[in-house]
Design a protein around this motif. Structure first.
Motif, mmCIF file in Angstrom:
data_model
loop_
_atom_site.group_PDB
_atom_site.id
_atom_site.type_symbol
_atom_site.label_atom_id
_atom_site.label_comp_id
_atom_site.label_asym_id
_atom_site.label_seq_id
_atom_site.Cartn_x
_atom_site.Cartn_y
_atom_site.Cartn_z
ATOM 1 N N PHE A 460 8.230 -14.628 7.594
ATOM 2 C CA PHE A 460 9.497 -14.575 6.867
ATOM 3 C C PHE A 460 9.503 -13.456 5.836
ATOM 4 O O PHE A 460 10.523 -12.790 5.630
ATOM 5 C CB PHE A 460 9.765 -15.914 6.187
ATOM 6 C CG PHE A 460 10.119 -17.031 7.137
ATOM 7 C CD1 PHE A 460 10.963 -16.796 8.211
ATOM 8 C CD2 PHE A 460 9.597 -18.297 6.965
ATOM 9 C CE1 PHE A 460 11.274 -17.814 9.097
ATOM 10 C CE2 PHE A 460 9.908 -19.322 7.846
ATOM 11 C CZ PHE A 460 10.757 -19.087 8.921
ATOM 12 N N GLY A 461 8.352 -13.267 5.158
ATOM 13 C CA GLY A 461 8.273 -12.193 4.175
ATOM 14 C C GLY A 461 8.477 -10.826 4.801
ATOM 15 O O GLY A 461 9.215 -9.983 4.272
ATOM 16 N N LEU A 462 7.830 -10.591 5.945
ATOM 17 C CA LEU A 462 8.012 -9.321 6.655
ATOM 18 C C LEU A 462 9.440 -9.179 7.159
ATOM 19 O O LEU A 462 10.028 -8.087 7.124
ATOM 20 C CB LEU A 462 7.022 -9.240 7.832
ATOM 21 C CG LEU A 462 5.546 -9.083 7.450
ATOM 22 C CD1 LEU A 462 4.672 -9.212 8.687
ATOM 23 C CD2 LEU A 462 5.302 -7.733 6.784
ATOM 24 N N GLY A 463 10.009 -10.299 7.639
ATOM 25 C CA GLY A 463 11.390 -10.268 8.110
ATOM 26 C C GLY A 463 12.355 -9.914 6.998
ATOM 27 O O GLY A 463 13.265 -9.090 7.179
ATOM 28 N N CYS A 464 12.169 -10.530 5.832
ATOM 29 C CA CYS A 464 13.037 -10.232 4.688
ATOM 30 C C CYS A 464 12.873 -8.788 4.232
ATOM 31 O O CYS A 464 13.849 -8.138 3.836
ATOM 32 C CB CYS A 464 12.722 -11.186 3.541
ATOM 33 S SG CYS A 464 13.313 -12.866 3.812
ATOM 34 N N TYR A 465 11.637 -8.301 4.276
ATOM 35 C CA TYR A 465 11.397 -6.902 3.911
ATOM 36 C C TYR A 465 12.187 -5.966 4.830
ATOM 37 O O TYR A 465 12.843 -5.023 4.376
ATOM 38 C CB TYR A 465 9.901 -6.602 4.002
ATOM 39 C CG TYR A 465 9.518 -5.225 3.515
ATOM 40 C CD1 TYR A 465 9.204 -4.993 2.184
ATOM 41 C CD2 TYR A 465 9.475 -4.139 4.394
ATOM 42 C CE1 TYR A 465 8.851 -3.737 1.727
ATOM 43 C CE2 TYR A 465 9.126 -2.873 3.954
ATOM 44 C CZ TYR A 465 8.820 -2.678 2.611
ATOM 45 O OH TYR A 465 8.492 -1.429 2.177
ATOM 46 N N ALA A 466 12.135 -6.251 6.147
ATOM 47 C CA ALA A 466 12.881 -5.439 7.118
ATOM 48 C C ALA A 466 14.380 -5.577 6.909
ATOM 49 O O ALA A 466 15.143 -4.605 7.068
ATOM 50 C CB ALA A 466 12.500 -5.852 8.538
ATOM 51 N N ILE A 467 14.840 -6.772 6.545
ATOM 52 C CA ILE A 467 16.267 -6.990 6.311
ATOM 53 C C ILE A 467 16.747 -6.198 5.101
ATOM 54 O O ILE A 467 17.779 -5.514 5.155
ATOM 55 C CB ILE A 467 16.543 -8.495 6.114
ATOM 56 C CG1 ILE A 467 16.411 -9.233 7.449
ATOM 57 C CG2 ILE A 467 17.941 -8.724 5.531
ATOM 58 C CD1 ILE A 467 16.450 -10.744 7.323
ATOM 59 N N ILE A 468 15.988 -6.268 4.001
ATOM 60 C CA ILE A 468 16.405 -5.593 2.764
ATOM 61 C C ILE A 468 16.481 -4.084 2.937
ATOM 62 O O ILE A 468 17.458 -3.445 2.498
ATOM 63 C CB ILE A 468 15.428 -5.945 1.618
ATOM 64 C CG1 ILE A 468 15.548 -7.424 1.248
ATOM 65 C CG2 ILE A 468 15.691 -5.066 0.396
ATOM 66 C CD1 ILE A 468 14.487 -7.893 0.275
ATOM 67 N N TYR A 469 15.464 -3.502 3.593
ATOM 68 C CA TYR A 469 15.362 -2.041 3.626
ATOM 69 C C TYR A 469 15.928 -1.399 4.897
ATOM 70 O O TYR A 469 16.154 -0.185 4.901
ATOM 71 C CB TYR A 469 13.897 -1.629 3.450
ATOM 72 C CG TYR A 469 13.353 -2.001 2.101
ATOM 73 C CD1 TYR A 469 13.720 -1.300 0.966
ATOM 74 C CD2 TYR A 469 12.486 -3.092 1.956
ATOM 75 C CE1 TYR A 469 13.230 -1.647 -0.287
ATOM 76 C CE2 TYR A 469 11.995 -3.448 0.709
ATOM 77 C CZ TYR A 469 12.370 -2.725 -0.414
ATOM 78 O OH TYR A 469 11.898 -3.082 -1.647
ATOM 79 N N ILE A 470 16.152 -2.186 5.944
ATOM 80 C CA ILE A 470 16.632 -1.582 7.192
ATOM 81 C C ILE A 470 17.840 -2.314 7.763
ATOM 82 O O ILE A 470 18.937 -1.749 7.863
ATOM 83 C CB ILE A 470 15.499 -1.544 8.251
ATOM 84 C CG1 ILE A 470 14.311 -0.736 7.736
ATOM 85 C CG2 ILE A 470 16.013 -0.925 9.550
ATOM 86 C CD1 ILE A 470 13.113 -0.740 8.664
#
Length: 534
Positions: A460-470
């Motif tokens: 989820f953390g990696l997913g949120c990171y991808a959501i925020i920046y990409i």
């Protein structure tokens, strides 16, 4: 060369204190991603326990760090009997039963060695005829190896780069740990470190030779940090020449941290995080620079390759390393990565983003169940094609974490923590209201009451990171291209359908096989059977 241990440690202490907070961040990255400093926390109990039936057995294994080397020297004098520590026994008896991290954790903890754990994994796969799971394990092992080489080892070199620069430049940015990625030397540095690791592993078979070569090759990461274009073979040669006559002195210097190591264990590793690890890294950077000067002054065979003069200037004129000082220029940013992630999202766009990611989450979970069990299951408490926990999480990380978007690492950890809070509280609420479970992480590595687990939170953390920046900026751009009236109409229709679904599912939640039948399902055991090694 006039080797003065006290001066080296004193200079190291001064260096890391002037850049204290960033040093702590760098060492945390090296601890959790590269696996460095781990041995510091177990220096008093350098043991690995494996359990078979009712018997616990403590086996000593050499560690690839200073604490492990101290233990190796002690073993050369005489065998030291270790008492069975309760903490170690609890750790050894802990066996998560589900998930990829559980497979890897149990494979390594059962053998006490990464390489042996991988071999045991393959052995168990073949003789148990679990070909499907075996393929997953092999892929997972390959990914772990790739991570070790091109993330862990490369960041280890990057950490040395930060330490070398911060000696003279007290405003050195933590981004310097990623320098090898910026200059596109990841593969070259990864392969060089692979050679370094393989050589050490082979020498470890000779025991005494392994200890000697551990110190003989000790400067390889620092050499690559100064000049990543040096190949692994040459870096090893330079390190050997640098360390000639200084291996024992370096051992004594590291042994002088023994008191700190003991205090670190007594503070459960907190001293290491906030003081000892930065202190050691800064001191070792001082050692490298002292050996480097000696090597260059004596016209070493490869001294012409150590040409970063900005690392050893008497007094830095600026607070940061000069932008054009590093010989290898940073690669230009790709245009497709130039995304405005600091944008403000309007309420209308946030509503649409909520539904988009609620539907994406629903598709994700339905697809996972379809691949695992071969059946279609309408996941979630509601009946529509949406899982609001995904949409809510997306909106919250976009809204609450906006002040931190320029701090990527902090954003990742905050997003992971926020996802954990959302998932745990949602699970708790559903169980209290409906007395049923819609998900259960029992058996996963480091789970909390079956409501959250480490593996899920990292995803989820990696997913949120991808959501925020990409993902979110790209989706926001696409939404902006549609007429506003169309967007309002779509949002109103979705909100009305969602509200009707919410009212109905409040009293008639979606339940059934594959949705809420966790309590009736036996826990599947995916972990490897333990193997006793005599």
């Amino acid at each position: 060369m006039n080797w003065n241990r006290k001066n080296l440690k004193s200079q190291g202490k001064i260096s890391f204190k002037k850049n204290y907070r960033r040093y702590v961040v760098i060492c945390l990255i090296l601890l959790f991603i590269s696996g460095e400093f781990v041995g510091t926390y177990y220096s008093l109990t350098d043991t690995v326990t494996t359990t078979t039936d009712a018997e616990d057995e403590i086996n000593r294994l050499p560690l690839n760090n200073s604490s492990g080397v101290i233990a190796d020297f002690a073993e050369g004098v005489g065998t030291l009997e270790k008492t069975k520590d309760d903490t170690v026994k609890k750790f050894a008896s802990y066996h998560p039963t589900r998930g990829v991290l559980a497979q890897f954790f149990n494979g390594v903890s059962a053998t006490g060695n990464l390489t042996t754990g991988v071999l045991n994994t393959v052995n168990h796969m073949v003789f148990s005829s679990r070909i499907g799971e075996g393929i997953v394990i092999l892929i997972s092992t390959l990914l772990q190896l790739m991570w070790f080489l091109f993330v862990g080892q490369v960041l280890s070199v990057g950490g040395r780069r930060f330490a070398l620069e911060s000696r003279r430049y007290h405003d050195t940015n933590t981004e310097r740990v990623f320098l090898m990625y910026h200059v596109k030397r990841v593969i070259k540095v990864g392969l060089s470190m692979l050679r370094h690791t393989v050589y050490l592993m082979l020498w470890m078979f000779t025991v005494i030779g392994g200890v000697i070569k551990f110190y003989s090759y000790y400067m390889v990461p620092f050499i690559l940090a100064e000049n990543p274009d040096i190949n692994g073979k040459t870096a090893i040669k330079i390190s050997r020449q640098m360390m000639k006559g200084y291996k024992w002195k370096l051992f004594i210097l590291q042994f002088s941290f023994l008191g700190w190591n003991i205090l670190n264990v007594l503070t459960f590793g907190l001293l290491g995080i906030f003081y000892l690890n930065p202190y050691r890294l800064a001191t070792e950077s001082e050692v490298y620079m002292a050996l480097r000067r000696n090597y260059i002054d004596n016209n070493g065979a490869f001294s012409y390759l150590l040409k970063d003069v900005y690392l050893d200037i008497p007094i830095a004129q600026d607070d940061t390393y000069p932008a054009d000082g590093f010989e290898i220029p940073s690669a230009p940013a790709r245009k497709w990565l130039e995304i405005d992630f600091n944008r403000n999202y309007t309420l209308l766009h946030l509503i649409l983003i909520f539904f988009i990611f609620s539907m994406v989450g629903w598709c994700w979970e339905v697809s996972l169940h379809l691949l695992q069990d071969g059946t279609f299951v309408n996941r979630g408490t509601m009946f529509g094609p949406w899982l609001p926990i995904y949409g809510s999480g997306t909106v919250l990380v976009l809204f609450l974490l906006k002040p931190f978007r320029n701090r990527h690492i902090l954003t990742f950890f905050l997003a992971t923590a926020l996802c954990g809070i959302i998932e745990y509280s949602t699970s708790y609420f559903l169980e209290r209201v409906h007395h049923m479970k819609w998900w259960d992480y029992s058996g996963y590595l480091l789970n909390l009451n079956g409501r959250v687990c480490l593996e899920g939170l990292l995803v989820f953390g990696l997913g949120c990171y991808a959501i925020i920046y990409i993902a979110a900026p790209i989706i926001d751009n696409l939404i902006s291209k549609l007429p506003r009236k169309v967007l309002i109409s779509i949002a109103l229709i979705l909100v009305c359908l969602f509200c009707l679904d919410s009212v109905y599912s409040r009293s008639h939640p979606n339940t059934g096989k594959g949705i809420t039948d966790y309590q009736s399902q036996p826990q599947k055991k995916f972990y490897l059977q333990e193997t006793r090694y005599s």
